[in-house]
Design a protein around this motif. Sequence first.
Motif, PDB file in Angstrom:
ATOM      1  N   LEU A  38       0.651  -1.278  -0.347  1.00  0.00           N
ATOM      2  CA  LEU A  38      -0.499  -0.074  -0.064  1.00  0.00           C
ATOM      3  C   LEU A  38       0.991   1.363   0.077  1.00  0.00           C
ATOM      4  CD1 LEU A  38      -3.083  -0.908   2.238  1.00  0.00           C
ATOM      5  CD2 LEU A  38      -2.733  -0.720   0.036  1.00  0.00           C
ATOM      6  N   GLY A  39       2.214   0.626  -0.153  1.00  0.00           N
ATOM      7  CA  GLY A  39       2.968   2.330   0.189  1.00  0.00           C
ATOM      8  C   GLY A  39       4.063   2.005   0.749  1.00  0.00           C
ATOM      9  N   LYS A  40       4.617   3.880   1.015  1.00  0.00           N
ATOM     10  CA  LYS A  40       6.429   3.239   0.772  1.00  0.00           C
ATOM     11  C   LYS A  40       7.063   5.167   1.799  1.00  0.00           C
ATOM     12  CE  LYS A  40      10.955   4.022  -0.791  1.00  0.00           C
ATOM     13  NZ  LYS A  40      11.802   3.733  -1.981  1.00  0.00           N
ATOM     14  N   ILE A  41       7.128   4.181   2.953  1.00  0.00           N
ATOM     15  CA  ILE A  41       8.268   5.282   3.709  1.00  0.00           C
ATOM     16  C   ILE A  41       9.150   5.620   4.344  1.00  0.00           C
ATOM     17  CG2 ILE A  41       7.318   4.965   5.960  1.00  0.00           C
ATOM     18  CD1 ILE A  41       5.449   7.597   6.559  1.00  0.00           C
ATOM     19  N   GLN A  42      10.034   6.750   4.305  1.00  0.00           N
ATOM     20  CA  GLN A  42      11.361   6.592   5.065  1.00  0.00           C
ATOM     21  C   GLN A  42      11.602   7.742   6.353  1.00  0.00           C
ATOM     22  OE1 GLN A  42      13.270   6.939   1.143  1.00  0.00           O
ATOM     23  NE2 GLN A  42      14.035   9.459   1.849  1.00  0.00           N
ATOM     24  N   ASN A  43      12.659   7.554   7.070  1.00  0.00           N
ATOM     25  CA  ASN A  43      13.099   7.732   7.449  1.00  0.00           C
ATOM     26  C   ASN A  43      14.335   8.189   8.254  1.00  0.00           C
ATOM     27  OD1 ASN A  43      12.540  10.096  10.317  1.00  0.00           O
ATOM     28  ND2 ASN A  43      13.014   8.197  11.943  1.00  0.00           N
ATOM     29  N   GLU A  44      14.927   9.740   8.154  1.00  0.00           N
ATOM     30  CA  GLU A  44      16.390   9.558   8.713  1.00  0.00           C
ATOM     31  C   GLU A  44      16.507   9.795  10.210  1.00  0.00           C
ATOM     32  OE1 GLU A  44      18.374  12.735   5.941  1.00  0.00           O
ATOM     33  OE2 GLU A  44      17.738  11.500   4.153  1.00  0.00           O
TER      34      GLU A  44
END
Length: 1268
Positions: free
Chosen positions: A507-513
């Motif tokens: 359903l999707g993609k997300i990233q965090n640094e």
Amino acid sequence: MMKKKIMSASKASLVLLLCQMVSALDVPLDSKLLEELSQPPTITQQSPKDYIVDPRENIVIQCEAKGKPPPSFSWTRNGTHFDIDKDAQVTMKPNSGTLVINIMNGGKAEAYEGVYQCTARNERGAAISNNIVIRPSRSPLWTKEKLEPNQVREGDSLVLHCRPPVGLPPPIIFWMDNAFQRLPQSERVSQGLNGDLYFSNVQPEDTREDYICYARFNHTQTIQQKQPISVKVFSTKPVTERQPVLLTPTGSTSTKVELRGNVLLLECIAAGLPTPVIRWIKEGGELPANRTFFENFKKTLKIVDVSEADSGNYKCIARNTLGSAHHVISVTVKAAPYWITAPRNLVLSPGEDGTLICRANGNPKPDISWLANGVPIAIAPEDPSRKVDGDTIIFSQVQERSSAVYQCNASNEYGYLLANAFVNVLAEPPRILTAANKLYQVIADSPALLDCAYFGSPKPEIEWFKGVKGSILRGNEYVFHDNGTLEIPVAQKDSSGTYTCVARNELGKIQNEVQLEVKDPTMIIKQPEYKVIQRYGQVSFECIIKHDSTLLPTVIWLKDNGELPGDERFLVGKDNLTIMNVTDKDDGTYTCIVNTTLDSVSASAVLTVVAAPPTPAIIYARPNPPFDLELTGQLERSVELSWVPGDENNSPITNFVIEYEDGLHEPGVWHHQTEVPGTQTTVQLKLSPYVNYSFRVIAVNEIGRSQPSEPSEQYLTKSANPDENPSNVQGIGSEPDNLVITWESLTGFQSNGPGLQYKVSWRQKDVDDEWTSVIVANVSKYIVSGTPTFVPYEIKVQALNDLGYAPEPSEVIGHSGEDLPMVAPGNVQVHVINSTLAKVHWDTVPLKTVRGHLQGYKVYYWKVQSLSRRSKRHVEKKILTFRGNKTFGMLPGLEPYSSYKLNVRVVNGKGEGPASPDKVFKTPEGVPSSPSFLKITNPTLDSLTLEWGSPTHPNGVLTSYILKFQPINNTHELGPLVEIRIPANESSLILKNLNYSTRYKFYFNAQTSVGSGSQITEEAVTIMDEVQPLYPRIRNVTTAAAETYANISWEYEGPDHVNFYVEYGVAGSKEDWKKEIVNGSRSFFVLKGLTPGTAYKVRVGAEGLSGFRSSEDVFETGPAMASRQVDIATQGWFIGLMCAVALLILILLIVCFIRRNKGGKYPVKEKEDAHADPEIQPMKEDDGTFGEYSDAEDHKPLKKGSRTPSDRTVKKEDSDDSLVDYGEGVNGQFNEDGSFIGQYSGKKEKEPAEGNESSEAPSPVNAMNSFV
């Protein structure tokens, strides 16, 4: 309880489906996330299944639930919909399912009895509560009954039945007397589980008229009282002893069923004389350890947390000296359903599989049924993804519409379990819950943990990258945790940088640094060093550090692990600590601690302060350790050790300490070998065989000991025969037919070689017999069996090893085991020395019959009866022990004019021998105690009347009484003394020809043929004329004493508004009188805090009337047990008080009748209709009027009561003789043991205006209020 049988699928298909299951999602406990996700309802709080409520208070049925969106609530009652909008008395709390039924404003609790069930529903399903059974508590009145007095023969058994009214829940039962003191219980007298009071055998002291059973109903805070039961014990001579007979349970066998997890209580109470002792066993097994307890003097067997393994036959055995009786109770443990695996909530993604498992056990085996959203699953809407297989629901390829709440019901005949578990199907894109650009800082060479908390449905995959355009992280240098965390086990400086976490699902993609910074560790590069400083000098400790430039360090100095003294002599610099003007108190350990936000390091050094020498200043210190140790001249039993001393450090070496290590037997342990003067650097050392020696040397000067030198080379000596034998050889028998030989074993150092053993030898002393020997291993005990009783033996123990024997050991004398003596001492004679002392003689027994070490003789003696009273009472036997081979002993502390018995027994190490025949002796008369009282009454112009009581302890035959008296003038000077002898059978005397208006002091005592006893004193005054006495009169002082208090009452004639006081003290004591002020002008007072079993003297005086007091009265408090108390209902002051209160009630009733005729409401008629037994009605609290009262003899209220005010508190200032005097305060309660301490409940309840009073009994104080 809803049950439904489900057709099960084949086991093969079930296994196949389970193998295809995917783990359910874990939802993180993130508050923001939880607020956004949809969730079926979950019941978070509910009322208990069996809910007993107070009928006087509002009924609150709890039902709380959570869900997203928030759930709505509905209720069923007795299986049908409960419309709360149609009942004005029922409301539901806002945002809650909790019901509040208003009882205090006109509702009837009985009208709301029933079975309630709560349903919490939202768009994703419905959860249901347990079936909540609402029942109001009940505490009915005691059934009226006519109780006949119990006439019982001494020694017979007796059961006093309580038979309390049946209440909900059942009441707590306890027995008390009319003074609200708990009746003492023992092995002979005890309360059964059913509340009855059981007497195994009655004794004369059991005679009393106030055996009262109380029933306490906790829910309504009320206590019911049964009519007092009278018991009269009549004696027959002699008292017949009886073997045990079980009072309860009856018969030889019975059965008991208990539920798993409950407390099992089994009871056996037996009759018999002497009192039987109860013992419990389990046939074919042991009583469970750590869960078995004995209560009620072992008459009750209590097993907590029972299980099916506790089923079986339990036997109680009642035994006394005449025989025994037993009863077998067959116990069966059943079980209400209990969880093995309760269903757990499932959070699934569309297309995933899952299972709900509901497994329970019980006895009998419970039935499992399923519901969906509160509806039996058989009639619930179809769901193609759901399949039921017995205790399991299998979900395959679930969709969002599959979300629901499922209920599992496990039930058998003993109860049920109901559990809600939801299936929540979510389709959510990935979310990362860790804050963006979060900074992590660690020290180099330590682990780094970088968080990436996430959620998504289906479960996202997590990948980590370093840098903005870096490649995916892989390899052994990283650890990837299931919760998304990246671990770098050993972070280096080049590990610093930006790390990117990527979460993706369909359903999707997300990233965090996140950012990682690796810091240099903090180090102390110049540590503080050991210092020796002269007193009054200056010392400095350095602590130079190196740290990461981005971290801010803080330096703390400690002394002996505590803060530095608050002294200006201590100067803390950037890199050092300086101490000025050093004193002896500065001696200690100083520690430098360096802290940063990421790490901490420390270093310590010792400061030694020494005395300042004369100039020039010299630094003194402990010597340096010796060195260069060398072994020469090695022989089998000696070696020469030499060494080179270390630096003396300005303090001469006084001596050297040589230590050795035995590397063969005790490696690592150093022992002291010898000491030599400080001028010597070689020593010849004596050695032992079979030891691997190493040596070290320590130098000593006035400052202290040096560090040990380095160890010398090792030297292993050759093996040899043992040089010594075991020490402390003893021979003492533990049984009549054995001899236990013990010794202290040799150490490995003493063994002199391998294979250490012992040769144990023994032979009977003074008998021409050969030695018997045995060789045993390296132990310290050997037991010789089959020996004669208490025979001397010669014993020796010899050490040996693989090379041979030690020298011949010395012999010791031991004895085989002792047995009880065989004969009793003979020719027992008693010589009575005086009335309290006797001397007993006996002949020694032959030593052969002692069969052991003679320890002495024991004399058992006891009082049979008093010769003056001819009354027998049981007295514990007294024992005197006379050590050694004595033939006489003194018996002190005897009572005069009494008959005694005694016997003598010989004692050895095993115990006592048989008793000699009982010897009877009598003590002669002694002087009597003081007369029990002396009263002076009827004063006239020239006469006084004296009355007295015989002594409590006459100690012989009274021959006469001696009366001495003399006048006292206004300055308390004494006049001439007159003495009169009075016959012993007299109890009163009229003294005539006295002076008018004169005070006399009287001294009165009794006499036996031995002499006069202690005297009692009293004062009295003759009057001025016949018309009016010169002084007011206080007469007829009477006392009613209990254990620790006494009621004092008197009669007064004289002016009004007089304040009285009471003076008291121990009879016969010379201590000053204690004085208590009486509140108001009452003619009674309660003395508290008295010592049980003590005789007291008391007198009453009037304030403001100089020197005016009553005659003395003497009373004795009861022993420290439940005492019999004078019935206050027969006291004159009490009858007068009751008459005054009755008159007040009559006046109030007339006033109320007049008010009613004028239109006022007075609902006596309604109360008569509402209550079949109107005996106990409290005063109304709203208008101050009274309820109806009854004079019925069947239910007499508690005595010593006083009406409570409307706030239901007992005011102490109303009377010193009120119930408050027996409690812990104004608003006392009944303790858990049933002891009365005031009104049971402090709760104030509003009475209805029109007579809707509860039929339940009030608390004891209110019950007593109804009497007046």
